[in-house]
Design a protein around this motif. Structure first.
Motif, mmCIF file in Angstrom:
data_model
loop_
_atom_site.group_PDB
_atom_site.id
_atom_site.type_symbol
_atom_site.label_atom_id
_atom_site.label_comp_id
_atom_site.label_asym_id
_atom_site.label_seq_id
_atom_site.Cartn_x
_atom_site.Cartn_y
_atom_site.Cartn_z
ATOM 1 N N LYS A 98 -3.581 -24.599 21.981
ATOM 2 C CA LYS A 98 -4.698 -23.709 21.680
ATOM 3 C C LYS A 98 -4.477 -23.127 20.291
ATOM 4 N N MET A 99 -5.524 -23.205 19.469
ATOM 5 C CA MET A 99 -5.385 -22.682 18.118
ATOM 6 C C MET A 99 -5.131 -21.180 18.214
ATOM 7 N N SER A 100 -4.084 -20.728 17.592
ATOM 8 C CA SER A 100 -3.828 -19.295 17.650
ATOM 9 C C SER A 100 -2.866 -18.912 16.538
ATOM 10 N N VAL A 111 -10.933 -20.895 13.205
ATOM 11 C CA VAL A 111 -12.016 -21.753 13.682
ATOM 12 C C VAL A 111 -12.223 -21.575 15.186
ATOM 13 N N GLY A 112 -11.117 -21.336 15.935
ATOM 14 C CA GLY A 112 -11.231 -21.136 17.381
ATOM 15 C C GLY A 112 -12.092 -19.923 17.693
ATOM 16 N N SER A 113 -11.868 -18.821 16.953
ATOM 17 C CA SER A 113 -12.682 -17.633 17.245
ATOM 18 C C SER A 113 -14.109 -17.834 16.740
ATOM 19 N N THR A 171 -16.684 -6.111 17.751
ATOM 20 C CA THR A 171 -15.218 -6.091 17.734
ATOM 21 C C THR A 171 -14.672 -5.162 18.808
ATOM 22 N N ASP A 172 -13.578 -5.634 19.403
ATOM 23 C CA ASP A 172 -12.883 -4.967 20.498
ATOM 24 C C ASP A 172 -11.710 -4.247 19.836
ATOM 25 N N GLU A 173 -11.728 -2.908 19.842
ATOM 26 C CA GLU A 173 -10.862 -2.198 18.906
ATOM 27 C C GLU A 173 -9.827 -1.284 19.540
ATOM 28 N N SER A 218 -19.370 -3.124 26.252
ATOM 29 C CA SER A 218 -20.024 -3.315 24.945
ATOM 30 C C SER A 218 -21.302 -4.139 25.085
ATOM 31 N N TYR A 219 -21.384 -4.972 26.135
ATOM 32 C CA TYR A 219 -22.607 -5.757 26.323
ATOM 33 C C TYR A 219 -23.794 -4.845 26.629
ATOM 34 N N LEU A 220 -23.492 -3.657 27.158
ATOM 35 C CA LEU A 220 -24.557 -2.680 27.414
ATOM 36 C C LEU A 220 -24.738 -1.757 26.215
ATOM 37 N N THR A 236 -21.676 -12.925 22.411
ATOM 38 C CA THR A 236 -20.362 -13.567 22.257
ATOM 39 C C THR A 236 -19.369 -12.562 22.835
ATOM 40 N N PRO A 237 -18.133 -12.958 23.086
ATOM 41 C CA PRO A 237 -17.148 -11.930 23.427
ATOM 42 C C PRO A 237 -17.007 -11.031 22.196
ATOM 43 N N ILE A 238 -16.555 -9.819 22.392
ATOM 44 C CA ILE A 238 -16.253 -9.024 21.201
ATOM 45 C C ILE A 238 -14.793 -9.318 20.853
ATOM 46 N N TYR A 239 -14.560 -9.533 19.588
ATOM 47 C CA TYR A 239 -13.260 -10.061 19.147
ATOM 48 C C TYR A 239 -12.273 -8.938 18.873
ATOM 49 N N TYR A 240 -11.015 -9.189 19.198
ATOM 50 C CA TYR A 240 -9.995 -8.200 18.885
ATOM 51 C C TYR A 240 -9.948 -8.005 17.372
ATOM 52 N N ALA A 241 -10.113 -6.764 16.948
ATOM 53 C CA ALA A 241 -10.103 -6.462 15.511
ATOM 54 C C ALA A 241 -8.654 -6.374 15.068
ATOM 55 N N ILE A 301 -18.464 -17.332 26.587
ATOM 56 C CA ILE A 301 -17.058 -16.911 26.497
ATOM 57 C C ILE A 301 -16.137 -18.132 26.472
ATOM 58 N N GLY A 302 -14.872 -17.885 26.164
ATOM 59 C CA GLY A 302 -13.857 -18.920 26.294
ATOM 60 C C GLY A 302 -13.284 -18.883 27.702
ATOM 61 N N LYS A 303 -12.719 -20.000 28.126
ATOM 62 C CA LYS A 303 -12.331 -20.131 29.540
ATOM 63 C C LYS A 303 -11.267 -19.136 29.997
ATOM 64 N N GLU A 304 -10.441 -18.639 29.050
ATOM 65 C CA GLU A 304 -9.335 -17.779 29.493
ATOM 66 C C GLU A 304 -9.803 -16.384 29.905
ATOM 67 N N ILE A 305 -11.069 -16.054 29.609
ATOM 68 C CA ILE A 305 -11.504 -14.698 29.959
ATOM 69 C C ILE A 305 -12.579 -14.735 31.052
ATOM 70 N N TRP A 312 -11.117 -24.763 25.050
ATOM 71 C CA TRP A 312 -10.397 -24.347 23.846
ATOM 72 C C TRP A 312 -10.438 -25.430 22.786
ATOM 73 N N LEU A 313 -10.417 -24.973 21.563
ATOM 74 C CA LEU A 313 -10.188 -25.916 20.470
ATOM 75 C C LEU A 313 -8.685 -26.009 20.326
ATOM 76 N N LEU A 314 -8.210 -27.216 20.431
ATOM 77 C CA LEU A 314 -6.772 -27.423 20.308
ATOM 78 C C LEU A 314 -6.496 -27.919 18.897
HETATM 79 N N1 MSP Z 1 -11.566 -9.032 23.174
HETATM 80 C C1 MSP Z 1 -11.576 -10.035 24.173
HETATM 81 C C2 MSP Z 1 -12.968 -10.307 24.660
HETATM 82 C C3 MSP Z 1 -13.691 -9.124 25.207
HETATM 83 S S1 MSP Z 1 -15.313 -9.539 25.673
HETATM 84 C C4 MSP Z 1 -15.890 -8.193 26.496
HETATM 85 C C5 MSP Z 1 -11.006 -11.343 23.596
HETATM 86 N N2 MSP Z 1 -11.000 -11.443 22.288
HETATM 87 S S2 MSP Z 1 -10.394 -12.680 21.474
HETATM 88 O O1 MSP Z 1 -10.577 -12.323 20.097
HETATM 89 O O2 MSP Z 1 -9.068 -12.950 21.901
HETATM 90 O O3 MSP Z 1 -11.197 -13.943 21.838
HETATM 91 C C6 MSP Z 1 -12.571 -13.989 21.698
HETATM 92 C C7 MSP Z 1 -13.111 -15.372 21.918
HETATM 93 O O4 MSP Z 1 -12.546 -16.315 21.016
HETATM 94 C C8 MSP Z 1 -12.860 -15.931 23.308
HETATM 95 O O5 MSP Z 1 -14.074 -16.445 23.815
HETATM 96 C C9 MSP Z 1 -11.886 -17.022 23.083
HETATM 97 O O6 MSP Z 1 -11.960 -18.038 23.991
HETATM 98 C C10 MSP Z 1 -12.307 -17.494 21.711
HETATM 99 N N3 MSP Z 1 -11.225 -18.267 21.149
HETATM 100 C C11 MSP Z 1 -10.094 -17.807 20.536
HETATM 101 N N4 MSP Z 1 -9.317 -18.895 20.239
HETATM 102 C C12 MSP Z 1 -9.939 -20.028 20.645
HETATM 103 C C13 MSP Z 1 -9.676 -21.382 20.555
HETATM 104 N N5 MSP Z 1 -8.577 -21.846 20.011
HETATM 105 N N6 MSP Z 1 -10.617 -22.242 21.011
HETATM 106 C C14 MSP Z 1 -11.819 -21.809 21.521
HETATM 107 N N7 MSP Z 1 -12.076 -20.536 21.632
HETATM 108 C C15 MSP Z 1 -11.121 -19.620 21.303
HETATM 109 O O7 MSP Z 1 -10.618 -12.190 24.375
#
Ligand code: MSP
Length: 674
Positions: free
Chosen positions: A299-301, A25-27, A54-56, A235-237, A14-19, A260-264, A292-294
């Motif tokens: 976009k859910m955020s 639900v989107g993440s 997690t992306d830190e 981080s994938y490595l 999966t992408p690593i998520y911003y901590a 991944i999500g489309k924005e990255i 994206w999940l809207l």
């Molecule tokens: N840290 C970067 C990714 C680095 S990967 C080497 C990042 N993090 S993020 O936390 O912003 O997003 C991580 C993932 O969550 C992405 O794939 C992103 O598309 C997904 N989503 C976050 N909100 C979303 C929605 N509302 N809908 C679908 N996916 C969404 O980007």
């Protein structure tokens, strides 16, 4: 060598998520999908490595920490744990979790970077332009004001001496890659977008920052930190041992799939392969960018304030319902609207009335007409078998060829659609054969048994096929049929009609998908969301359960707490002896949907404890986990099983769902809590 070593390998990420904030639900979407793929691949016999993390680093994190009045390190420790806890609660079967602030990650980034530099792809230059700190994106090479194309916020001016990566040198090789491996970027329309972007020409990019302090130091120039996307992608490595555990890295790399999500997509399909080419490392096999999940049309955020969280859904209708809804309703790859209302409609129609009802009816009829034992096929006429067998094969498609195909193409909605067509086929079959009418004449017993054998066999196949999406529910129904083993150990690609072992004793038990009342459930979810959004509910609660009520069965959890102002003395508190324990094994308590029998090492002995946590935690998830145990309680029996102690958990929301207490640091087993 053991058999396990001969299995083909499948590494997905999966992408690593911003901590930085609590996941919504989107993440959770990317992770839930990845979990479905991981489970499916395991059922095809693969040895699956499944990385999340997690992306830190970066300016964005440092700012959020400052705003919260804590150090960046405290901030990321806290949120990394929040992510991990959520994935555990949702039963995500990840095998690796990487944090970009870990030492092994630092080593991996240095290695990749030095290889690229030694090959001549990194040089020092001067950067001036606009940068978005929220998306860590170089937006423009001019200082003219411009908004970030991803989040729409104004990009900031940066102007400094930087290290550059020669992205321009890779234009041809990247285009060749997209050409020669059409599956490198999926869906195809996204590949076209990326291709056009690269064809338009690539400029070198800055891969270090001087103004940012919260990042990995540049190998031999500590005034700079490594650009956060170079850091994050590596981080994938690092997650599988690059530069650290070479055997493991060689075993799993290259990844089969980055989800991944489309924005990255640009980072993953342009920068990432170029970074790897520069370091002469193998490229991943493919990237799939979903939509994206809207929520409320956007976009859910969290920053836009239009978020929904996974926990309230998981705690009211179960995480399987969330998985089913997301995978069935949103064609994977496209944007989709998320709504609690649509989720509950799906839940009632497809899960409660569909699969759940078919399972309960079949179980009830086996109890009523076959003495609770799954009948033997030879009891009936074999010709009866054919219509259902053929029907299921027709609608679900021959699973050998078809259904795994849908899963392989990540076409989850088609896979589920065909499974649900076969569910209604079995429903019609039962209505047509009417075992309840046949039961009026004892001469029809053999025929009833043949019909119910057929239905049970069809359900066995349906449970296996839907397991990657509904891991918990299918296992529970499987157990209600009294079938041995675990659904996850069945081969999804080797299904055949007639493999059912008859003679198991069924236990109907509680409905796996009880129907829910729409408005009432929406209200419950809304109340839980409010609870989550309360300031004290955000970062601290998931990992700070000190005074939480215990995860005892419902009866104990319902005991009213003492009046808020009834204080106790320290002597009273010290009567309770709590210790750090470690789970050695866990299993379900037969006939009790909420209970697990857990063997816990509490330092000087291994205790058997019965805990009311089975609706939230899978037994296998618990093994190795450190928990807090009250060790000096009177032993007692629950459902006939002795419980000697109590595992401590937070009791969350109006439902009192248990969330296990734990520690952010590693704590020795047996340590006393004071
Ligand atoms: N840290 C970067 C990714 C680095 S990967 C080497 C990042 N993090 S993020 O936390 O912003 O997003 C991580 C993932 O969550 C992405 O794939 C992103 O598309 C997904 N989503 C976050 N909100 C979303 C929605 N509302 N809908 C679908 N996916 C969404 O980007």
């Amino acid at each position: 060598m053991s058999n396990a070593d001969n299995r083909p390998r499948f590494y997905l990420t999966t992408p690593i998520y911003y901590a930085n904030a609590r996941p919504h639900v989107g993440s959770a979407y990317t992770t839930l999908v990845a979990d479905t793929v991981a489970r499916f691949k395991r059922m095809q016999g693969y040895d699956v490595a499944f990385l999340t993390g997690t992306d830190e680093h970066g300016e964005n994190i440092a700012r959020a920490a400052a705003k919260a009045g804590v150090s960046p390190r405290q901030h990321v420790d806290r949120y990394s744990a929040v992510f991990r806890n959520l994935w555990n609660e949702l039963g995500i079967s990840y095998t690796h979790f990487i944090r970009t602030t870990s030492l092994e990650h630092l080593r991996a980034v240095r290695r990749l970077l030095l290889r690229a530099r030694d090959a001549g792809y990194v040089y020092k230059g001067f950067y001036q332009g606009r940068y978005c700190v929220y998306d860590n994106l170089y937006v423009s090479d001019s200082t003219d004001p411009i908004d970030c194309p991803v989040c729409g916020r104004p990009a900031e001016v940066v102007s400094e001496e930087n290290y550059f990566f020669k992205l321009s040198a890779f234009q041809e090789r990247l285009l060749q890659l997209y050409e020669s491996q059409p599956d490198f970027i999926r869906p195809a329309f996204r590949r076209n977008e990326v291709q056009r972007f690269v064809e338009a020409g690539l400029r070198d990019i800055s891969v270090s920052r001087k103004t940012v302090k919260w990042g990995l130091p540049w190998p031999d120039d500590p005034e700079h930190v490594v650009y956060v996307w170079y850091d994050a992608l590596t981080s994938y490595l690092s997650g599988i041992g690059y530069g650290d555990d070479e055997l493991q890295w060689e075993k799993y790399w290259p990844a089969q799939l980055h989800l991944i999500g489309k924005e990255i997509i640009r980072f993953h399909c342009v920068y990432w392969p170029a970074f790897l080419m520069a370091a002469d490392e193998p490229l991943p096999k493919g990237v799939f960018a979903h939509g994206w999940l809207l929520f409320e049309q956007q976009k859910m955020s969290k920053s836009k304030g239009n978020v929904a969280y996974a926990e309230p859904i998981a705690r009211t209708v179960g995480v399987d319902a969330l998985r089913y809804y997301l995978l069935r309703d949103v064609p994977f790859g496209q944007d989709g609207n998320f709504s609690h209302d649509a989720l509950l409609t799906r839940y009632n129609s497809d899960l409660a009335n569909g699969l759940g009802n078919l399972a309960s009816r079949t179980l009830a009829m086996i109890e009523q007409y076959c003495g609770g034992v799954v009948p033997n096929p030879s009891a009936g006429t074999s010709t009866l078998a054919m219509p259902l067998r053929n029907g299921i094969w027709e609608v679900a498609g021959n699973p050998e060829a078809n259904l795994p195909g849908y899963y392989n193409q990540l076409d989850f909605s088609r896979a589920l659609e065909s499974i649900w067509r076969s569910i209604s086929h079995v429903d019609h079959y039962l209505v047509e054969k009417k075992p309840w009418a046949l039961a009026k004449d004892s001469a029809n017993q053999a025929q009833i048994e043949a019909v119910l054998y057929e239905a049970a066999e069809a359900l066995r196949i349906i449970l296996i096929l839907s397991h990657p999406v509904l891991p918990r529910a299918t296992q529970r129904i499987w157990e209600q049929f009294g079938w041995q083993g675990r659904v996850e150990d069945q081969r999804i690609d080797r299904l055949d009609w007639g493999q059912l072992n008859s003679g198991s004793t069924v236990t109907k038990g509680e409905a796996v998908f009880p129907r829910v009342e729409h408005t009432e459930t929406l209200e419950k979810i809304a109340a839980m969301e409010q609870e989550i959004l309360k300031p004290q509910g955000t970062p601290a609660t998931p990992s700070a359960p000190a005074a939480a009520p215990a995860a005892q069965p419902a009866a104990a959890a319902a005991t009213p707490p003492p009046a808020p102002n009834a204080k106790i003395g320290i002597d009273d508190f010290s009567k309770v002896e709590m210790r750090v324990g470690q789970v050695k094994s866990a299993e379900r308590v037969a006939g009790a949907d909420k209970l697990l029998k857990v063997m816990v090492d509490v330092g000087d002995e291994v205790r058997q404890i019965v805990a009311g946590i089975a609706t939230v935690y899978q037994p296998e998830q618990l093994v190795g986990r450190k928990v807090v145990v009250v060790v000096n309680l009177q032993p007692r029996k629950l459902r006939g099983v002795e419980s000697n102690g109590m595992i401590v958990a937070a009791s969350v929301g109006p439902e009192g769902k248990p969330v296990l207490a734990g520690f952010l640091e590693d704590v020795p087993v047996g340590s006393r809590l004071k």
